[in-house]
Scaffold this motif. Structure first.
Motif, PDB file in Angstrom:
ATOM      1  N   ARG A 135       0.815  -1.227   0.000  1.00 45.99           N
ATOM      2  CA  ARG A 135       0.000   0.000   0.000  1.00 45.99           C
ATOM      3  C   ARG A 135       0.845   1.273   0.000  1.00 45.99           C
ATOM      4  O   ARG A 135       0.520   2.255   0.682  1.00 45.99           O
ATOM      5  CB  ARG A 135      -0.931   0.005   1.215  1.00 45.99           C
ATOM      6  CG  ARG A 135      -1.797  -1.235   1.285  1.00 45.99           C
ATOM      7  CD  ARG A 135      -2.781  -1.131   2.418  1.00 45.99           C
ATOM      8  NE  ARG A 135      -3.658  -2.297   2.426  1.00 45.99           N
ATOM      9  CZ  ARG A 135      -4.843  -2.339   3.015  1.00 45.99           C
ATOM     10  NH1 ARG A 135      -5.300  -1.289   3.653  1.00 45.99           N
ATOM     11  NH2 ARG A 135      -5.577  -3.419   2.980  1.00 45.99           N
ATOM     12  N   SER A 137       1.613   3.546  -2.509  1.00 43.55           N
ATOM     13  CA  SER A 137       0.967   4.724  -3.106  1.00 43.55           C
ATOM     14  C   SER A 137      -0.266   5.153  -2.320  1.00 43.55           C
ATOM     15  O   SER A 137      -0.495   6.338  -2.112  1.00 43.55           O
ATOM     16  CB  SER A 137       0.519   4.428  -4.540  1.00 43.55           C
ATOM     17  OG  SER A 137       1.584   4.064  -5.339  1.00 43.55           O
ATOM     18  N   ALA A 138      -1.041   4.177  -1.920  1.00 42.95           N
ATOM     19  CA  ALA A 138      -2.282   4.513  -1.208  1.00 42.95           C
ATOM     20  C   ALA A 138      -1.956   5.207   0.114  1.00 42.95           C
ATOM     21  O   ALA A 138      -2.572   6.217   0.469  1.00 42.95           O
ATOM     22  CB  ALA A 138      -3.102   3.241  -0.965  1.00 42.95           C
ATOM     23  N   SER A 139      -0.960   4.691   0.834  1.00 44.65           N
ATOM     24  CA  SER A 139      -0.614   5.310   2.117  1.00 44.65           C
ATOM     25  C   SER A 139       0.043   6.667   1.901  1.00 44.65           C
ATOM     26  O   SER A 139      -0.041   7.552   2.754  1.00 44.65           O
ATOM     27  CB  SER A 139       0.289   4.391   2.947  1.00 44.65           C
ATOM     28  OG  SER A 139       1.597   4.346   2.439  1.00 44.65           O
ATOM     29  N   ARG A 141      -0.909   8.767  -0.459  1.00 50.16           N
ATOM     30  CA  ARG A 141      -2.019   9.714  -0.640  1.00 50.16           C
ATOM     31  C   ARG A 141      -2.566  10.142   0.724  1.00 50.16           C
ATOM     32  O   ARG A 141      -2.916  11.306   0.934  1.00 50.16           O
ATOM     33  CB  ARG A 141      -3.125   9.077  -1.496  1.00 50.16           C
ATOM     34  CG  ARG A 141      -2.745   8.973  -2.970  1.00 50.16           C
ATOM     35  CD  ARG A 141      -3.937   8.627  -3.859  1.00 50.16           C
ATOM     36  NE  ARG A 141      -4.385   7.270  -3.690  1.00 50.16           N
ATOM     37  CZ  ARG A 141      -3.875   6.216  -4.328  1.00 50.16           C
ATOM     38  NH1 ARG A 141      -2.886   6.372  -5.194  1.00 50.16           N
ATOM     39  NH2 ARG A 141      -4.344   5.012  -4.129  1.00 50.16           N
ATOM     40  N   ASP A 290      -8.161   2.464  -4.435  1.00 51.40           N
ATOM     41  CA  ASP A 290      -6.930   2.560  -3.650  1.00 51.40           C
ATOM     42  C   ASP A 290      -6.065   1.303  -3.778  1.00 51.40           C
ATOM     43  O   ASP A 290      -4.873   1.344  -3.456  1.00 51.40           O
ATOM     44  CB  ASP A 290      -7.285   2.761  -2.173  1.00 51.40           C
ATOM     45  CG  ASP A 290      -6.830   4.132  -1.667  1.00 51.40           C
ATOM     46  OD1 ASP A 290      -6.363   4.945  -2.494  1.00 51.40           O
ATOM     47  OD2 ASP A 290      -6.955   4.371  -0.466  1.00 51.40           O
ATOM     48  N   ASN A 291      -6.670   0.213  -4.230  1.00 50.15           N
ATOM     49  CA  ASN A 291      -5.931  -1.047  -4.334  1.00 50.15           C
ATOM     50  C   ASN A 291      -5.383  -1.280  -5.742  1.00 50.15           C
ATOM     51  O   ASN A 291      -4.983  -2.393  -6.087  1.00 50.15           O
ATOM     52  CB  ASN A 291      -6.826  -2.222  -3.921  1.00 50.15           C
ATOM     53  CG  ASN A 291      -8.121  -2.259  -4.722  1.00 50.15           C
ATOM     54  OD1 ASN A 291      -8.555  -1.226  -5.233  1.00 50.15           O
ATOM     55  ND2 ASN A 291      -8.733  -3.418  -4.830  1.00 50.15           N
TER      56      ASN A 291
ATOM     57  N   SER B 137       5.153   6.763  -8.063  1.00 49.75           N
ATOM     58  CA  SER B 137       4.055   7.526  -7.448  1.00 49.75           C
ATOM     59  C   SER B 137       3.759   8.801  -8.224  1.00 49.75           C
ATOM     60  O   SER B 137       2.599   9.164  -8.419  1.00 49.75           O
ATOM     61  CB  SER B 137       4.410   7.928  -6.018  1.00 49.75           C
ATOM     62  OG  SER B 137       4.645   6.816  -5.221  1.00 49.75           O
TER      63      SER B 137
END
Lengths: 333, 333
Positions: A135, A137-139, A141, A290-291, B137
């Motif tokens: 995670r 990239s998601a984290s 953001r 997000d995944n 990213s």
């Protein structure tokens, strides 16, 4: 001291070269130093007019440099239009935009970028996989939106080690991905046209069986009629709800609407995608997920590989024009 | 059939355990099955009051489980408050929040999470490095903002292979990072307190010299008085304008204002940061930088490592209470 006539003559003495790719200044200079470059994108002409003009040249072109990925297709019509052509260099590894049977029939040699991009693509595949699992990239953001101080700990990701990674296509790139993932403690399985005796990884002749046994599927095959939509609804179903897809091959290796549906419904867990069926269009549904990690077909885009490509292109052209063996032949001549 | 009195008595028969960490339901159940858990965060009490109450218990606690990262500091005052304490388990690898000298003086054993997190942290470090070099990213933001069809090809990144990676701290984690990056064709250098005979990598006794010779610096050391701000202005200067910093150690291993300044001025090329000096606060200047990858201290956050941590915690507590050697001792008893 050269005469004015000699100076004017010199450029036309260079062999003509058809160019169907935008190249950077250094690359362009290297080509123009050696060849009379007939530049399709700079011409502004439609393709048939451009090819007809080239064919009508007093010194018609024997070689062409064509961008990978299919913006220009080297098919029967293309080859008919420039019958003088004897060599096509693709600046990509894939040659799905070149009709190899038609080239073979007419004695047109074909070379590609060889292994110029292989390590970069393999590196990118690993990056996409860790990003989805962990995670990243998601984290990020979450951090950039200022949510860390508000919401506290980010939800847990998943470990890369011990994951069973099924690689579809164990060519240069697939093998380099396997080598990298072994260093992370992954278990490597693979599918390819035939089993390779030289590798220790478990072979699956059938992609659906590979998917059933894998936590992750990495698409690393070339695109051809056998591999179009090699990841289809059944394969996604076999991969299952905890499964992850990584695609650094071609967008059309995956049935994209089925992939989007599986992600939407939670029938697979996530995806890392550098390629899409209708680039530069990306399915709108993916943009809010997000995944899913999405990059704009950058797996080959490094300044180092760009300079290696220039060397490989010039090397193959020089080999062709001097009658020596091509460096990275797809169809030797 | 147990009498009502026996049933009431049973919970107090369990040894008391001080808990200074939020744990998930499975972890909490595993602890409560074995110990009478005195839960600081659940108590809502200030630390001195909580410790005083624990010390006044008819059966005062001999063991404590403390979160890594310093939310609760096990210092002389803490140890004075609960003189019965004989064992502290840190759920992190770092023990910079535990005064080891004071523990040693009082005969308090200390254990940590051992290698539970090492592979996850190493994986995360590699992911941050590839992300910065290859603009994963940043190019993803380009896709998610819908810029790909508008602006076309994303700018070139840089290849991982052949990069000289200087690792600060070649312990469990640093060694695992080295092993992974070797598979990508990186050249590994390192700095640590002393040279390690068992590794083939070039050793630099001085971090500034390491930075001068490296394309990338990876901070993988523990935090102590010698490593606080081990990456300072001079080291950043030595790393230079094409250099990249990756930090998966502790935020305070890097002089953060100097790092921010170097990034702002282009005196270094980029950074991949999982840790910050004042977590969860992240310097505002970083939030708009495309060449910085930031994650919210997630390098250890996988469900697999969380379950390994539960096993390691219980294993160490059981060893302590049964007088056996600790599984992952920092200060043996």
């Amino acid at each position: 001291m050269a005469s004015s006539a000699a100076e004017e003559q010199e450029p036309t003495a260079l062999p003509p070269l058809l160019l169907f790719r935008r190249v950077d200044a250094a690359f362009y200079a290297a080509l123009r130093q050696r060849y009379r470059v007939l530049d399709f994108f700079a011409s502004g002409d439609p393709l048939p007019a451009f090819l007809a003009a080239a064919a009508a040249d007093p010194d018609p072109p024997r070689a062409a440099v064509v961008v990978g990925g299919g913006a220009v297709r080297v098919d029967a019509a293309f080859l008919d239009a420039v019958p003088s052509l004897r060599f096509v260099f693709s600046t990509g590894a894939g040659v799905d935009h070149i009709d190899l049977a038609e080239c073979a029939r007419r004695g047109v040699a074909v070379a590609n970028s060889g292994r110029v991009y292989s390590t970069d693509v393999a590196d990118h595949a690993v990056s996409l996989l860790i990003d989805v699992l962990r995670r990243v990239s998601a984290s990020q953001r979450f951090v950039r939106r200022g949510l860390w101080p508000v919401l506290g700990d980010y939800p847990l990701g998943n470990k890369l080690g011990s994951k069973r990674v099924g690689i579809i296509g164990l060519g240069n790139i697939g093998s380099l991905i396997a080598k990298r993932l072994e260093a992370f403690g992954c278990i490597i399985y693979y599918n390819s046209r035939k089993q390779r005796d030289s590798v220790p990884y478990k072979y699956f002749p059938n992609v659906q069986d590979l998917a059933s046994e894998s936590d992750v599927l990495v698409v690393a095959c070339s695109l051809n009629k056998d591999t179009r939509h090699i990841v289809n609804k059944d394969v996604l179903e076999a991969l299952g709800k905890d499964g992850i897809i990584v695609n650094i091959g071609r967008g059309a290796n995956v049935d994209e609407p089925e992939l989007v549906g599986a992600l939407k419904d939670g029938r697979i867990a996530g995806a890392g995608l550098d390629v899409f069926e209708n680039e530069p269009k990306v399915p709108a549904e993916l943009l809010s997920m997000d995944n899913v990690v999405m990059t704009p077909h950058i797996a080959v885009l490094t300044s180092e590989s760009r300079s290696d490509l220039r060397d490989t292109t010039i090397g193959n052209l020089e080999a062709f024009f001097s009658g020596k063996p091509l460096l990275t032949p797809v169809l030797p001549w």
